[in-house]
Design a protein around this motif. Structure first.
Motif, short mmCIF file in Angstrom:
data_model
loop_
_atom_site.label_atom_id
_atom_site.label_comp_id
_atom_site.label_asym_id
_atom_site.label_seq_id
_atom_site.Cartn_x
_atom_site.Cartn_y
_atom_site.Cartn_z
N ALA A 13 -9.68 19.31 7.11
CA ALA A 13 -10.80 18.38 6.91
C ALA A 13 -10.32 16.94 6.98
N ALA A 14 -9.20 16.65 6.32
CA ALA A 14 -8.68 15.29 6.33
C ALA A 14 -8.19 14.90 7.71
N GLY A 22 -8.52 9.16 5.69
CA GLY A 22 -9.40 10.32 5.68
C GLY A 22 -10.86 10.00 5.49
N GLU A 23 -11.30 8.83 5.88
CA GLU A 23 -12.71 8.47 5.70
C GLU A 23 -13.57 9.24 6.68
N SER A 24 -14.59 9.89 6.22
CA SER A 24 -15.45 10.71 7.06
C SER A 24 -16.57 9.90 7.67
N VAL A 25 -17.34 10.55 8.59
CA VAL A 25 -18.43 9.87 9.29
C VAL A 25 -19.79 10.19 8.65
N CYS A 195 -12.11 12.44 -9.01
CA CYS A 195 -11.19 12.49 -7.88
C CYS A 195 -10.10 13.47 -8.25
N ASP A 196 -10.03 14.62 -7.53
CA ASP A 196 -9.13 15.71 -7.92
C ASP A 196 -7.80 15.72 -7.19
N ASN A 197 -7.56 14.78 -6.30
CA ASN A 197 -6.27 14.73 -5.59
C ASN A 197 -5.24 14.08 -6.52
N PRO A 198 -4.19 14.82 -6.94
CA PRO A 198 -3.22 14.24 -7.87
C PRO A 198 -2.45 13.08 -7.27
N ASP A 199 -2.47 12.94 -5.96
CA ASP A 199 -1.75 11.84 -5.31
C ASP A 199 -2.58 10.56 -5.23
N ASN A 312 -9.86 12.71 1.27
CA ASN A 312 -8.61 12.86 0.53
C ASN A 312 -8.80 12.64 -0.97
N ASN A 313 -9.91 12.06 -1.38
CA ASN A 313 -10.19 11.93 -2.81
C ASN A 313 -10.54 13.27 -3.45
N ARG A 314 -11.00 14.23 -2.63
CA ARG A 314 -11.44 15.53 -3.14
C ARG A 314 -12.47 15.32 -4.26
#
Length: 328
Positions: A13-14, A22-25, A195-199, A312-314
């Protein structure tokens, strides 16, 4: 998905997203009178007032179109069901409080053609053509309800956060109007996204936390709280006299980042809903109540939209659901 704590991320997806990072449209009961159609105008958006409520969300075509998108992902979240409460197989009278576009009431009328379904709202935003067993009424749920005692087999409530000043009174009216053995179901979102991405840093300065705090502050100022979860709702229900009160929490993805195909589709619907709704959400609570300028509100909405679109923020949020039965 109820109680699910982890949603697996889809790395494809990213990779397929456009743009950096990873910004979507993704792009009580009253007749309808002329006064009900005299909407407040705020920066080109229309808002409904009632006797007790200056409702914080718009009621124009752009916003109510988003209601139908929300109905899609809510139904998916509930495993393609309109409700989870164990109601009778042959309900005869059903009430939908805050019916919005009326889509849930219409679907219930189709599912139970022998039942009479009533949808109430402070705005006349429902379609003019409906199944013969559904009707809509302009009604302010904060006033004393005029429905007779023991009228309904099932009362459905969702998305009234920021609209009710006295929830214990509201629940007592739900209890009074249900038949003995009847059920209610109440669904509300958590206003704070995660935001569930630990990074990805997710501190107090993150736009999701800033957004939630502003809504909490605005709700506190007008005594219409946005602080609602299943524990609070259980307390209201138990205090009103309901038994067999059951709570569920759903983790809802926002955006097409999950690996699971169904969760991915649901996340795309929720992101579309957010995309259609964010500016309308912010104008009254943050602009009118908290006093932000239009430019400041627009800048905040842009930050929120960017965060929601960044796979990427999930991004995700909780949905809180409670149902219970009136004792026989």
């Amino acid at each position: 998905m109820s109680g699910q704590d982890f949603i697996e991320f889809d790395p494809i997806a990213a990779e397929s997203s456009e743009g950096a990072d990873g910004e979507s449209v993704l792009e009580s009961t009253a007749s309808i009178t002329s006064s009900l159609l005299e909407y407040r105008q705020i920066h080109g958006r229309t808002y409904q007032s009632s006797k007790t409520t200056e409702y914080w969300a718009p009621n124009d075509a752009k916003h109510i179109s988003a209601f139908d998108v929300a109905h899609q992902w809510i139904t998916m979240m509930l495993s393609d069901k309109l409700y989870v409460a164990p109601i009778t197989d042959n309900p005869t009278h059903i009430l939908d409080i805050g019916t919005g576009t009326g889509i849930w009431a219409i679907d219930m009328a189709d599912a139970f053609p022998s039942a009479k379904v009533i949808g109430t709202d402070i705005s006349p935003t429902q379609p003019s053509w409906n199944p013969p067993n559904v009707s809509f009424q302009i009604d302010d749920a904060q006033l004393d309800w005029t429905f007779p005692e023991n009228s309904f087999d099932f009362i459905h409530i969702r998305y009234l956060h920021g609209a009710i000043s006295d929830w214990p009174k509201f629940y007592s009216q739900v209890f009074r109007c249900l038949k003995p053995g009847g059920w209610f179901q109440h669904l509300e979102p958590n206003i704070e996204l995660r935001c569930d991405n630990p990074d990805v840093p997710y501190g107090e300065d993150h736009v999701y936390k800033q957004w939630a705090k502003l809504f909490y502050d605005a709700g506190d100022r007008i005594d219409r709280s946005f602080r609602i979860d299943e524990e609070i709702m259980v307390g209201w229900a138990s205090g009103a006299g309901f038994k067999d009160v059951t709570q569920q929490k759903f983790k809802l993805p926002i955006g097409g980042w999950p690996k699971d195909k169904r969760l991915k589709e649901m996340g795309m619907y929720t992101a579309l809903y957010m995309d259609m709704s964010l500016d309308g959400f912010a104008l009254f609570p943050i602009g009118q109540i908290l006093g932000w300028t239009l430019e400041e509100v627009q800048a905040l909405v842009a930050k929120m939209r960017e965060a929601v679109h960044n796979l990427n923020n999930r991004s995700n949020s909780d949905m809180h659901l409670v149902y219970g039965q009136k004792p026989l």
